[in-house]
Write a protein that holds these residues in place. Structure first.
Motif, PDB file in Angstrom:
ATOM      1  N   GLY A 162     -32.589 -52.964 -41.791  1.00 32.83           N
ATOM      2  CA  GLY A 162     -31.242 -53.400 -42.112  1.00 32.83           C
ATOM      3  C   GLY A 162     -30.864 -53.218 -43.565  1.00 32.83           C
ATOM      4  N   LEU A 163     -31.782 -52.638 -44.360  1.00 34.91           N
ATOM      5  CA  LEU A 163     -31.455 -52.436 -45.775  1.00 34.91           C
ATOM      6  C   LEU A 163     -30.371 -51.384 -45.946  1.00 34.91           C
ATOM      7  CD1 LEU A 163     -35.022 -52.550 -47.384  1.00 34.91           C
ATOM      8  CD2 LEU A 163     -33.266 -54.343 -47.363  1.00 34.91           C
ATOM      9  N   VAL A 164     -30.380 -50.360 -45.087  1.00 37.82           N
ATOM     10  CA  VAL A 164     -29.336 -49.342 -45.110  1.00 37.82           C
ATOM     11  C   VAL A 164     -28.712 -49.290 -43.714  1.00 37.82           C
ATOM     12  CG1 VAL A 164     -30.310 -47.939 -46.966  1.00 37.82           C
ATOM     13  CG2 VAL A 164     -31.046 -47.544 -44.608  1.00 37.82           C
ATOM     14  N   SER A 165     -27.408 -49.104 -43.668  1.00 40.04           N
ATOM     15  CA  SER A 165     -26.714 -49.103 -42.378  1.00 40.04           C
ATOM     16  C   SER A 165     -25.452 -48.261 -42.462  1.00 40.04           C
ATOM     17  CB  SER A 165     -26.354 -50.528 -41.951  1.00 40.04           C
ATOM     18  OG  SER A 165     -25.430 -51.097 -42.869  1.00 40.04           O
ATOM     19  N   SER A 166     -24.921 -47.956 -41.301  1.00 38.62           N
ATOM     20  CA  SER A 166     -23.650 -47.234 -41.207  1.00 38.62           C
ATOM     21  C   SER A 166     -22.944 -47.709 -39.943  1.00 38.62           C
ATOM     22  CB  SER A 166     -23.888 -45.725 -41.137  1.00 38.62           C
ATOM     23  OG  SER A 166     -22.647 -45.029 -41.058  1.00 38.62           O
ATOM     24  N   GLU A 167     -21.640 -47.865 -40.030  1.00 39.79           N
ATOM     25  CA  GLU A 167     -20.854 -48.333 -38.883  1.00 39.79           C
ATOM     26  C   GLU A 167     -19.579 -47.518 -38.780  1.00 39.79           C
ATOM     27  OE1 GLU A 167     -19.003 -52.480 -36.994  1.00 39.79           O
ATOM     28  OE2 GLU A 167     -19.972 -52.471 -38.958  1.00 39.79           O
ATOM     29  N   ARG A 168     -19.233 -47.164 -37.530  1.00 37.78           N
ATOM     30  CA  ARG A 168     -18.019 -46.396 -37.271  1.00 37.78           C
ATOM     31  C   ARG A 168     -17.246 -47.061 -36.139  1.00 37.78           C
ATOM     32  NH1 ARG A 168     -16.206 -42.693 -40.701  1.00 37.78           N
ATOM     33  NH2 ARG A 168     -15.544 -41.267 -39.030  1.00 37.78           N
ATOM     34  N   THR A 169     -15.920 -47.046 -36.258  1.00 39.46           N
ATOM     35  CA  THR A 169     -15.037 -47.632 -35.241  1.00 39.46           C
ATOM     36  C   THR A 169     -14.033 -46.583 -34.796  1.00 39.46           C
ATOM     37  OG1 THR A 169     -15.253 -49.852 -36.155  1.00 39.46           O
ATOM     38  CG2 THR A 169     -13.346 -49.438 -34.744  1.00 39.46           C
ATOM     39  N   LEU A 170     -13.817 -46.521 -33.485  1.00 36.32           N
ATOM     40  CA  LEU A 170     -12.867 -45.557 -32.908  1.00 36.32           C
ATOM     41  C   LEU A 170     -11.803 -46.307 -32.115  1.00 36.32           C
ATOM     42  CD1 LEU A 170     -11.937 -42.681 -32.044  1.00 36.32           C
ATOM     43  CD2 LEU A 170     -13.557 -42.860 -30.132  1.00 36.32           C
ATOM     44  N   VAL A 171     -10.547 -45.964 -32.387  1.00 30.28           N
ATOM     45  CA  VAL A 171      -9.411 -46.458 -31.603  1.00 30.28           C
ATOM     46  C   VAL A 171      -8.867 -45.259 -30.826  1.00 30.28           C
ATOM     47  CG1 VAL A 171      -7.141 -47.549 -31.646  1.00 30.28           C
ATOM     48  CG2 VAL A 171      -8.874 -48.184 -33.343  1.00 30.28           C
ATOM     49  N   LEU A 172      -9.010 -45.314 -29.509  1.00 29.39           N
ATOM     50  CA  LEU A 172      -8.688 -44.155 -28.676  1.00 29.39           C
ATOM     51  C   LEU A 172      -7.739 -44.544 -27.542  1.00 29.39           C
ATOM     52  CD1 LEU A 172      -9.254 -41.149 -28.004  1.00 29.39           C
ATOM     53  CD2 LEU A 172     -11.094 -41.966 -26.499  1.00 29.39           C
ATOM     54  N   PRO A 173      -6.479 -44.083 -27.579  1.00 24.60           N
ATOM     55  CA  PRO A 173      -5.576 -44.294 -26.439  1.00 24.60           C
ATOM     56  C   PRO A 173      -5.704 -43.155 -25.426  1.00 24.60           C
ATOM     57  CG  PRO A 173      -4.347 -43.460 -28.326  1.00 24.60           C
ATOM     58  CD  PRO A 173      -5.783 -43.504 -28.730  1.00 24.60           C
ATOM     59  N   GLY A 174      -5.400 -43.468 -24.180  1.00 22.68           N
ATOM     60  CA  GLY A 174      -5.466 -42.444 -23.136  1.00 22.68           C
ATOM     61  C   GLY A 174      -4.575 -42.789 -21.965  1.00 22.68           C
ATOM     62  N   ASP A 175      -4.050 -41.749 -21.316  1.00 21.75           N
ATOM     63  CA  ASP A 175      -3.180 -41.915 -20.147  1.00 21.75           C
ATOM     64  C   ASP A 175      -3.968 -41.624 -18.866  1.00 21.75           C
ATOM     65  OD1 ASP A 175      -0.949 -42.472 -21.755  1.00 21.75           O
ATOM     66  OD2 ASP A 175      -0.574 -40.331 -22.052  1.00 21.75           O
ATOM     67  N   VAL A 176      -3.694 -42.402 -17.843  1.00 19.50           N
ATOM     68  CA  VAL A 176      -4.356 -42.251 -16.554  1.00 19.50           C
ATOM     69  C   VAL A 176      -3.300 -42.131 -15.469  1.00 19.50           C
ATOM     70  CG1 VAL A 176      -5.807 -43.377 -14.826  1.00 19.50           C
ATOM     71  CG2 VAL A 176      -6.449 -43.465 -17.235  1.00 19.50           C
ATOM     72  N   SER A 232      -8.674 -48.028 -26.057  1.00 19.16           N
ATOM     73  CA  SER A 232     -10.041 -48.502 -26.201  1.00 19.16           C
ATOM     74  C   SER A 232     -10.397 -48.587 -27.679  1.00 19.16           C
ATOM     75  CB  SER A 232     -11.016 -47.554 -25.490  1.00 19.16           C
ATOM     76  OG  SER A 232     -12.348 -47.981 -25.670  1.00 19.16           O
ATOM     77  N   VAL A 233     -11.035 -49.681 -28.059  1.00 17.71           N
ATOM     78  CA  VAL A 233     -11.519 -49.877 -29.430  1.00 17.71           C
ATOM     79  C   VAL A 233     -13.017 -50.149 -29.353  1.00 17.71           C
ATOM     80  CG1 VAL A 233     -11.313 -51.194 -31.562  1.00 17.71           C
ATOM     81  CG2 VAL A 233      -9.294 -50.839 -30.116  1.00 17.71           C
ATOM     82  N   VAL A 234     -13.812 -49.220 -29.877  1.00 17.98           N
ATOM     83  CA  VAL A 234     -15.265 -49.358 -29.814  1.00 17.98           C
ATOM     84  C   VAL A 234     -15.854 -49.139 -31.203  1.00 17.98           C
ATOM     85  CG1 VAL A 234     -15.431 -48.670 -27.403  1.00 17.98           C
ATOM     86  CG2 VAL A 234     -15.533 -46.935 -29.185  1.00 17.98           C
ATOM     87  N   SER A 235     -16.996 -49.768 -31.436  1.00 21.60           N
ATOM     88  CA  SER A 235     -17.703 -49.626 -32.710  1.00 21.60           C
ATOM     89  C   SER A 235     -19.176 -49.371 -32.450  1.00 21.60           C
ATOM     90  CB  SER A 235     -17.546 -50.888 -33.574  1.00 21.60           C
ATOM     91  OG  SER A 235     -16.201 -51.095 -33.944  1.00 21.60           O
ATOM     92  N   SER A 236     -19.769 -48.567 -33.309  1.00 23.52           N
ATOM     93  CA  SER A 236     -21.204 -48.290 -33.241  1.00 23.52           C
ATOM     94  C   SER A 236     -21.795 -48.493 -34.630  1.00 23.52           C
ATOM     95  CB  SER A 236     -21.481 -46.861 -32.762  1.00 23.52           C
ATOM     96  OG  SER A 236     -21.033 -46.687 -31.435  1.00 23.52           O
ATOM     97  N   ARG A 237     -22.979 -49.052 -34.648  1.00 23.69           N
ATOM     98  CA  ARG A 237     -23.637 -49.340 -35.922  1.00 23.69           C
ATOM     99  C   ARG A 237     -25.093 -48.919 -35.834  1.00 23.69           C
ATOM    100  NH1 ARG A 237     -22.588 -52.768 -40.219  1.00 23.69           N
ATOM    101  NH2 ARG A 237     -24.414 -53.552 -41.357  1.00 23.69           N
ATOM    102  N   GLN A 238     -25.577 -48.350 -36.910  1.00 25.95           N
ATOM    103  CA  GLN A 238     -26.973 -47.949 -36.975  1.00 25.95           C
ATOM    104  C   GLN A 238     -27.581 -48.487 -38.265  1.00 25.95           C
ATOM    105  OE1 GLN A 238     -28.726 -43.702 -37.545  1.00 25.95           O
ATOM    106  NE2 GLN A 238     -28.497 -44.010 -35.324  1.00 25.95           N
ATOM    107  N   GLU A 239     -28.754 -49.051 -38.120  1.00 31.35           N
ATOM    108  CA  GLU A 239     -29.470 -49.618 -39.270  1.00 31.35           C
ATOM    109  C   GLU A 239     -30.864 -49.016 -39.375  1.00 31.35           C
ATOM    110  OE1 GLU A 239     -29.559 -53.809 -38.710  1.00 31.35           O
ATOM    111  OE2 GLU A 239     -27.427 -54.106 -39.158  1.00 31.35           O
ATOM    112  N   ARG A 240     -31.327 -48.922 -40.583  1.00 31.98           N
ATOM    113  CA  ARG A 240     -32.682 -48.447 -40.827  1.00 31.98           C
ATOM    114  C   ARG A 240     -33.320 -49.291 -41.932  1.00 31.98           C
ATOM    115  NH1 ARG A 240     -32.286 -41.763 -40.590  1.00 31.98           N
ATOM    116  NH2 ARG A 240     -31.410 -41.646 -38.467  1.00 31.98           N
ATOM    117  N   LEU A 241     -34.628 -49.172 -42.014  1.00 31.52           N
ATOM    118  CA  LEU A 241     -35.390 -49.910 -43.021  1.00 31.52           C
ATOM    119  C   LEU A 241     -35.129 -51.402 -42.915  1.00 31.52           C
ATOM    120  CD1 LEU A 241     -34.883 -47.535 -46.109  1.00 31.52           C
ATOM    121  CD2 LEU A 241     -36.795 -47.580 -44.484  1.00 31.52           C
TER     122      LEU A 241
END
Length: 236
Positions: A80-94, A69-78
């Motif tokens: 959109g003048l300031v922002s932060s974004e993080r991406t996670l690459v997560l493998p898993g067995d089922v 799974s590849v997911v990204s989250s982004r948060q903006e304030r003001l």
């Protein structure tokens, strides 16, 4: 006094062979009569023994798959003048499992007219995802918002929850579920047909079906754990 070797003449040899054949026929007939009187192994008995053996195994894992799974989250304030974004690459067995302890005698039916054993299977259960923490990767954009707040930590938590949910969604999609169900069906059919053939029922057929067979959509049972649970266990 030296004894002379006994020589069997041709008539004696023929007579001995005849007696042996007669004895063989008598013994074989007696065994056949005994089988008819007392009964040999019947398919129901063989199927019951196979059922008990399978129930003792408890759980069968006919299929295992790995997802990423590849997911990204982004948060903006003001605005959109300031922002932060993080991406996670997560493998898993089922793991896709069959709870064989749920099988009982009513789920196994023998049709003597067609030499067919019908087995009603429990539904496939999903166990996992077991996330691979060593292979997980997190990426992010540095910025003012990350530097002055704990935004990155919040985004990471959000990504982890979303990634686990995405892994579950992938595991329960139509294609892997169809593969898992077919693998489970084949494994159970082999577990019954082999002892039947060994008992002499070479023409016996085994047909395994799920209770939801024929339904357009099958929802798997979810036995998965959250990302945070797995992370806490790894830390301990």
């Amino acid at each position: 006094m030296e004894s002379k070797p006994i020589r069997l003449t041709r008539p004696l040899v023929i007579a001995a062979i005849t007696v042996a054949l007669i004895l063989g026929l008598l013994v074989g007939g007696a065994l056949d009569i005994g089988k008819r009187l007392f009964g040999g192994p019947d398919p129901e008995t063989v199927a019951t023994s196979a059922l008990q053996s399978m129930r003792a195994q408890n759980r069968l894992v006919p299929f295992v798959a790995r997802y990423v799974s590849v997911v990204s989250s982004r948060q903006e304030r003001l605005g959109g003048l300031v922002s932060s974004e993080r991406t996670l690459v997560l493998p898993g067995d089922v793991r896709y499992e069959l709870d064989l302890a749920k099988l009982d005698a009513d789920d196994v039916r023998w049709d003597s007219a067609t030499n067919t054993l019908t087995v009603t299977l429990p539904e496939i259960e999903i166990a996992g995802p077991e996330v691979d923490l060593a292979a997980a990767r997190e990426y992010g954009e540095g910025g003012v918002l990350s530097a002055v707040t704990n935004t990155d930590q919040a985004l990471d938590r959000n990504n982890r929850n979303r990634a686990v949910a995405d892994l579950r969604k992938q595991a329960g999609s139509a294609v892997p579920m169809r593969l898992a169900r077919e693998a489970g069906r084949q494994a159970v059919e082999r577990s019954f047909v082999l002892p039947l053939q060994a008992a002499g029922f070479d023409n016996a057929r085994v047909v395994a079906r799920y209770p939801t067979e024929g339904s357009p959509v099958t929802e798997p049972l979810d036995h998965s754990r959250s990302y945070n649970d797995v992370l806490d266990e790894a830390r301990q």
